[in-house]
Write a protein that holds these residues in place. Structure first.
Motif, PDB file in Angstrom:
ATOM      1  N   LEU A 113       4.523   4.016   2.917  1.00 19.92           N
ATOM      2  CA  LEU A 113       4.520   2.654   2.372  1.00 19.92           C
ATOM      3  C   LEU A 113       4.160   1.713   3.503  1.00 19.92           C
ATOM      4  O   LEU A 113       4.914   1.572   4.475  1.00 19.92           O
ATOM      5  CB  LEU A 113       5.889   2.280   1.802  1.00 19.92           C
ATOM      6  CG  LEU A 113       6.044   0.800   1.382  1.00 19.92           C
ATOM      7  CD1 LEU A 113       5.101   0.461   0.235  1.00 19.92           C
ATOM      8  CD2 LEU A 113       7.485   0.487   0.995  1.00 19.92           C
ATOM      9  N   MET A 114       2.997   1.108   3.408  1.00 17.92           N
ATOM     10  CA  MET A 114       2.513   0.185   4.441  1.00 17.92           C
ATOM     11  C   MET A 114       2.662  -1.245   3.920  1.00 17.92           C
ATOM     12  O   MET A 114       1.980  -1.656   2.983  1.00 17.92           O
ATOM     13  CB  MET A 114       1.044   0.481   4.774  1.00 17.92           C
ATOM     14  CG  MET A 114       0.771   1.936   5.134  1.00 17.92           C
ATOM     15  SD  MET A 114       1.696   2.485   6.586  1.00 17.92           S
ATOM     16  CE  MET A 114       0.822   1.584   7.870  1.00 17.92           C
ATOM     17  N   ARG A 115       3.570  -1.977   4.536  1.00 19.18           N
ATOM     18  CA  ARG A 115       3.859  -3.347   4.099  1.00 19.18           C
ATOM     19  C   ARG A 115       3.058  -4.361   4.907  1.00 19.18           C
ATOM     20  O   ARG A 115       2.758  -4.138   6.084  1.00 19.18           O
ATOM     21  CB  ARG A 115       5.347  -3.656   4.255  1.00 19.18           C
ATOM     22  CG  ARG A 115       6.283  -2.776   3.447  1.00 19.18           C
ATOM     23  CD  ARG A 115       7.716  -3.150   3.755  1.00 19.18           C
ATOM     24  NE  ARG A 115       8.682  -2.268   3.136  1.00 19.18           N
ATOM     25  CZ  ARG A 115       9.246  -2.483   1.960  1.00 19.18           C
ATOM     26  NH1 ARG A 115       8.934  -3.557   1.266  1.00 19.18           N
ATOM     27  NH2 ARG A 115      10.134  -1.629   1.475  1.00 19.18           N
ATOM     28  N   THR A 173       0.847  -1.191   0.000  1.00 22.30           N
ATOM     29  CA  THR A 173       0.000   0.000   0.000  1.00 22.30           C
ATOM     30  C   THR A 173       0.880   1.238   0.000  1.00 22.30           C
ATOM     31  O   THR A 173       1.729   1.401   0.874  1.00 22.30           O
ATOM     32  CB  THR A 173      -0.914   0.027   1.239  1.00 22.30           C
ATOM     33  OG1 THR A 173      -1.835  -1.065   1.163  1.00 22.30           O
ATOM     34  CG2 THR A 173      -1.691   1.326   1.310  1.00 22.30           C
ATOM     35  N   ILE A 174       0.671   2.118  -0.977  1.00 20.15           N
ATOM     36  CA  ILE A 174       1.395   3.391  -1.050  1.00 20.15           C
ATOM     37  C   ILE A 174       0.381   4.525  -0.967  1.00 20.15           C
ATOM     38  O   ILE A 174      -0.590   4.556  -1.736  1.00 20.15           O
ATOM     39  CB  ILE A 174       2.206   3.507  -2.356  1.00 20.15           C
ATOM     40  CG1 ILE A 174       3.365   2.509  -2.353  1.00 20.15           C
ATOM     41  CG2 ILE A 174       2.755   4.921  -2.532  1.00 20.15           C
ATOM     42  CD1 ILE A 174       4.209   2.534  -3.622  1.00 20.15           C
ATOM     43  N   LEU A 175       0.614   5.439  -0.025  1.00 22.60           N
ATOM     44  CA  LEU A 175      -0.236   6.621   0.118  1.00 22.60           C
ATOM     45  C   LEU A 175       0.630   7.853  -0.119  1.00 22.60           C
ATOM     46  O   LEU A 175       1.624   8.062   0.566  1.00 22.60           O
ATOM     47  CB  LEU A 175      -0.866   6.671   1.513  1.00 22.60           C
ATOM     48  CG  LEU A 175      -2.007   7.682   1.733  1.00 22.60           C
ATOM     49  CD1 LEU A 175      -2.871   7.256   2.918  1.00 22.60           C
ATOM     50  CD2 LEU A 175      -1.512   9.099   1.954  1.00 22.60           C
ATOM     51  N   LYS A 226       4.667  -5.384   8.040  1.00 18.12           N
ATOM     52  CA  LYS A 226       4.764  -4.312   9.059  1.00 18.12           C
ATOM     53  C   LYS A 226       6.070  -3.527   8.994  1.00 18.12           C
ATOM     54  O   LYS A 226       6.310  -2.678   9.852  1.00 18.12           O
ATOM     55  CB  LYS A 226       4.584  -4.881  10.484  1.00 18.12           C
ATOM     56  CG  LYS A 226       3.281  -5.647  10.690  1.00 18.12           C
ATOM     57  CD  LYS A 226       2.071  -4.778  10.428  1.00 18.12           C
ATOM     58  CE  LYS A 226       0.771  -5.537  10.666  1.00 18.12           C
ATOM     59  NZ  LYS A 226      -0.421  -4.716  10.360  1.00 18.12           N
ATOM     60  N   GLU A 227       6.945  -3.798   8.011  1.00 15.72           N
ATOM     61  CA  GLU A 227       8.174  -3.012   7.863  1.00 15.72           C
ATOM     62  C   GLU A 227       7.840  -1.749   7.058  1.00 15.72           C
ATOM     63  O   GLU A 227       8.212  -1.585   5.902  1.00 15.72           O
ATOM     64  CB  GLU A 227       9.256  -3.841   7.166  1.00 15.72           C
ATOM     65  CG  GLU A 227       9.722  -5.029   7.992  1.00 15.72           C
ATOM     66  CD  GLU A 227      10.762  -5.873   7.261  1.00 15.72           C
ATOM     67  OE1 GLU A 227      11.192  -5.449   6.158  1.00 15.72           O
ATOM     68  OE2 GLU A 227      11.133  -6.932   7.780  1.00 15.72           O
ATOM     69  N   ASN A 228       7.129  -0.845   7.710  1.00 14.49           N
ATOM     70  CA  ASN A 228       6.589   0.334   7.039  1.00 14.49           C
ATOM     71  C   ASN A 228       7.645   1.417   6.852  1.00 14.49           C
ATOM     72  O   ASN A 228       8.638   1.474   7.581  1.00 14.49           O
ATOM     73  CB  ASN A 228       5.415   0.887   7.840  1.00 14.49           C
ATOM     74  CG  ASN A 228       4.334  -0.157   8.064  1.00 14.49           C
ATOM     75  OD1 ASN A 228       4.107  -1.006   7.204  1.00 14.49           O
ATOM     76  ND2 ASN A 228       3.675  -0.111   9.203  1.00 14.49           N
ATOM     77  N   SER A 229       7.415   2.289   5.867  1.00 14.70           N
ATOM     78  CA  SER A 229       8.324   3.411   5.590  1.00 14.70           C
ATOM     79  C   SER A 229       7.511   4.687   5.453  1.00 14.70           C
ATOM     80  O   SER A 229       6.353   4.665   5.013  1.00 14.70           O
ATOM     81  CB  SER A 229       9.103   3.167   4.294  1.00 14.70           C
ATOM     82  OG  SER A 229       9.881   1.995   4.380  1.00 14.70           O
ATOM     83  N   TYR A 261      -0.810   8.293  10.179  1.00 14.70           N
ATOM     84  CA  TYR A 261      -1.259   7.570   8.986  1.00 14.70           C
ATOM     85  C   TYR A 261      -2.743   7.218   9.091  1.00 14.70           C
ATOM     86  O   TYR A 261      -3.512   7.437   8.143  1.00 14.70           O
ATOM     87  CB  TYR A 261      -0.434   6.301   8.796  1.00 14.70           C
ATOM     88  CG  TYR A 261      -0.970   5.405   7.703  1.00 14.70           C
ATOM     89  CD1 TYR A 261      -0.745   5.707   6.365  1.00 14.70           C
ATOM     90  CD2 TYR A 261      -1.731   4.276   8.008  1.00 14.70           C
ATOM     91  CE1 TYR A 261      -1.254   4.902   5.361  1.00 14.70           C
ATOM     92  CE2 TYR A 261      -2.246   3.468   7.011  1.00 14.70           C
ATOM     93  CZ  TYR A 261      -2.002   3.784   5.683  1.00 14.70           C
ATOM     94  OH  TYR A 261      -2.519   3.004   4.691  1.00 14.70           O
ATOM     95  N   LEU A 262      -3.154   6.689  10.227  1.00 13.04           N
ATOM     96  CA  LEU A 262      -4.563   6.295  10.407  1.00 13.04           C
ATOM     97  C   LEU A 262      -5.487   7.503  10.316  1.00 13.04           C
ATOM     98  O   LEU A 262      -6.613   7.399   9.816  1.00 13.04           O
ATOM     99  CB  LEU A 262      -4.745   5.583  11.747  1.00 13.04           C
ATOM    100  CG  LEU A 262      -4.140   4.178  11.841  1.00 13.04           C
ATOM    101  CD1 LEU A 262      -4.263   3.629  13.254  1.00 13.04           C
ATOM    102  CD2 LEU A 262      -4.820   3.234  10.843  1.00 13.04           C
TER     103      LEU A 262
END
Length: 691
Positions: A486-488, A408-410, A491-494, A532-533
């Motif tokens: 970037l939501m992986r 997921t890319i925002l 859980k290794e988010n960036s 983010y949420l």
């Protein structure tokens, strides 16, 4: 225009059952019948979303097979990659850790093609006759008659032998090896030298071209390089760099036209005459990089036609400090994101640059030792250190996110500009095809009547992308920052934020500093999770409200006669586009979704009942018409199956099943059938056989 299910499955190289499953998951009723046809609207829905469904299915199957973990490296075709990104990507592969890309600009590289007509002497091996004649004349001067006698020729009585000898003498004279006449012949100085070496030299005339550049490219490579570049003629060009005499021509010809002058193989240019000269300019791109260790500026030259960096041109241009400074000035004038400034670097930036300088030195040492293991270790360490990206560097970083992930890319950006967004669309489409989700958030206008934050062409592109179940766009209250999340799944988010500026320093005439936009990769924590949420839930609220609005519009405008198409539209209002927002703790969304689902169930059942009742009446009318008509057994069986299938579909309406459904079933069962004579005879014969 309608499209058959079998064709859709064939176009996607998939099974019919997979297409049907995809449609059912998304609220469509569909049978596994290859001949069933879909409207253009449904076909477009399949085209936009079925590839992502297949990718997810593939990943699910892959996860069940023990296998070494591999990075997702699906990328878009090269022809779809914007030119600007190709330039930056190529430069990124060339730059060192201690360098930062500042910008790039078009550059006209001028060169000239000088044309000549030259006379060249070339070595020719002696034939046997030449060798004998020269050996004789090396001993003494002789007449033609004496040479003939030694060779056993009767040149006075045999015309043929006379012609052979005289022709050989004439050829040697033409090569300036012999002098004299038939009464006395001798070897010239050239002839003596040729005779001792066993070769003679012939001359020929040939046209040849020399490529001359004005910046300082190696003369050996200039022809090879510029003949492969996209160039156009220029009416005016500098003639000062052209060779002025044969001695200036020779060293260039030796490198570019060895067929006319190459002393090592005794090809010698004897004379030449210029015939023409044409000026050209090659269209290339120059990328400027800052070296923050040495405070220097480096130039890289990129060729669009070959899609690569031209090292020879880069080396030549990099020696031209004044020209590099002019290009930097040009960049600052044309690029809104670059400006000169007197500001100082922030402490954090200085610390990161020092760390990268140390890593560059470690890499250089590892390269000297050819320690590939150490080089890879350092590259991983650099990933953690490299946290700041200017605008150009971040384009490469963003491309890497799109190429190597499918999560997921925002993207949060105040503006959605036509040029920039159009260049990103191919990456977004490929990401969606892989099963990834993309969210685009933009700012609302800050003032009434102000310029739209989303330009017209971008609005159309957003609307087209929004037809994909995995793409979302949303307008947020006015903001100025730039964020990428970037939501992986692991859980290794960036997270990248563009709230500050990045400074670059160059050795320049006035020692000016250059400021650019910056994106910073931040460490993930609970605070970022909350941020983010907060943004993510706004997407959820937009799409749930849109779904409610669509549903209300449908319910308020039913067709005069309820049909399956209308029921289909009601059924798919709350589709998988809302699934990412379910169960994430957004009370407002959950409440609205609950209300929508409840209302949807009520309305859908209401209109389903109306449809079922109208279908019962339609079958009843059809049966009444068939009472007094001949009916084949097959037609009656088909009618029984159709109506039974309809009743099974609407088992939840018991009142209609009992009051009307049973009545029509009995009517169909009581229909009389007509059996043709030939079938009666066939049945009679079968009965006789049984007896």
């Amino acid at each position: 225009m309608k499209t058959r299910l079998s064709k859709i499955a064939r176009d996607f190289k998939s099974h019919i059952s997979e297409v049907v499953e995809f449609l059912r998951v998304n609220g469509y009723e569909c049978e596994e019948d290859p001949e069933v046809e879909f409207s253009s609207e449904v076909a477009e829905f399949i085209e936009n979303n079925f590839p992502a469904f297949l990718s997810e299915r593939y990943k699910e199957n892959l996860s069940q097979v023990p296998k070494k973990k591999e990075k997702n490296t699906d990328t878009i075709p090269s022809e779809q990659v914007p030119l600007e990104l190709k330039i930056i990507d190529s430069a990124s592969k060339e730059k060192k850790l201690i360098e930062r890309i500042i910008g790039f600009t078009e550059f006209d590289w001028h060169y000239t093609i000088a044309k000549f007509k030259g006379t060249c002497s070339q070595p020719v091996d002696f034939n046997l006759f030449d060798e004998v004649l020269c050996d004789l004349l090396l001993t003494e001067q002789m007449s033609a008659e004496k040479i003939g006698n030694i060779l056993g020729f009767d040149i006075e009585k045999d015309p043929a032998e006379n012609d052979i000898l005289l022709k050989a003498i004439k050829d040697l004279k033409a090569d300036k090896m012999l002098d004299g006449d038939e009464s006395i012949l001798w070897l010239t100085n050239v002839g003596i030298e040729y005779a001792k070496n066993g070769v003679k030299f012939s001359t020929f005339t040939r046209d040849f071209d020399l490529y001359i550049d004005s910046i300082g490219v190696s003369k050996e490579k200039v022809k090879e390089i510029f003949s492969n570049l996209k160039s156009e003629k220029t009416p005016n060009f500098n003639k000062d760099f052209l060779p002025k005499n044969i001695e200036e021509v020779k060293p260039i010809a030796e490198l570019q036209a060895p067929e006319i002058h190459f002393p090592k193989k005794n090809f010698l240019l004897q004379e030449c005459k210029p015939t023409a000269a044409e000026g050209f300019k090659a269209k290339v791109w120059v990328v400027l990089l800052e070296n923050f260790r040495d405070n220097t500026l480096r130039a890289i030259v990129y060729d669009e036609k070959q899609n690569k960096v031209i090292d020879t041109l880069s080396e030549a241009l990099d020696k031209q400090d004044e020209l590099k400074s002019e290009l930097l000035e040009r960049l600052v004038k044309v690029d809104d994101e670059i400006e000169f400034t007197n500001e100082e670097k922030q402490k954090e930036q200085v610390e990161i640059e020092l760390a990268l300088i140390n890593k560059q030195e470690e890499i250089e040492e590892a390269i000297k030792r050819q320690d590939t293991v150490k080089i890879k270790e350092i590259e991983k360490e650099v990933e953690a250190i490299k946290r700041h990206f200017n605008s150009l560097e971040f384009e490469v970083e963003l491309k890497k996110l799109f190429d190597t992930t499918s999560d997921t890319i925002l993207i949060q950006s105040p503006w959605v500009r036509n040029f920039a967004f159009k260049n990103r669309v191919p990456f977004i489409k490929e990401y969606l095809r892989k099963g990834g989700r993309v969210y685009i958030a933009y700012s609302e206008n800050e003032s009434f009547g102000g310029e739209d934050m989303v330009q017209e062409e971008s609005k159309k592109l957003l609307a087209e992308l929004d037809k994909n179940l995995n793409f979302y766009c949303c307008e947020l209250p006015a903001f100025h920052y730039k964020n990428v999340w970037l939501m992986r799944k692991n859980k290794e988010n960036s997270y990248y934020s563009g709230s500050y500026n990045i400074l670059s320093f160059f050795v320049h005439q006035n020692m000016k500093n250059v400021r650019q936009e910056k994106m910073t990769r931040m460490g993930w924590d609970s605070e970022l999770e909350e941020q983010y949420l907060e943004v993510f839930k706004k997407f959820g609220l937009k799409y749930i409200n849109s779904a409610i609005e669509d549903f209300n519009t449908l319910c308020q405008n039913p067709p005069a006669k309820i049909n399956r198409e209308y029921l289909q539209k009601l059924r798919k209002v709350e589709n998988t586009k809302l699934s990412p927002f379910k169960g994430i703790g957004v009370a407002e969304f959950d409440s609205a979704l609950g209300t929508l689902e409840e209302t949807k169930t009520e309305n859908l059942n209401h209109y389903r009942k109306i449809f079922f009742e109208s279908e019962i009446e339609r079958y009843k009318k059809q049966v009444i018409e068939l009472f007094h008509k001949p009916l084949s057994p097959d037609r009656k069986k088909s009618l029984q199956n159709e109506f039974e299938k309809l009743r099974e579909e609407f088992l939840d309406f018991l009142d209609l099943q009992i009051s009307k459904g049973t009545e029509v079933t009995d009517m169909i069962n009581n229909l009389k059938v007509f059996i043709p004579k030939h079938q009666k005879q066939h049945n009679h014969n079968k009965n006789k056989k049984r007896r």
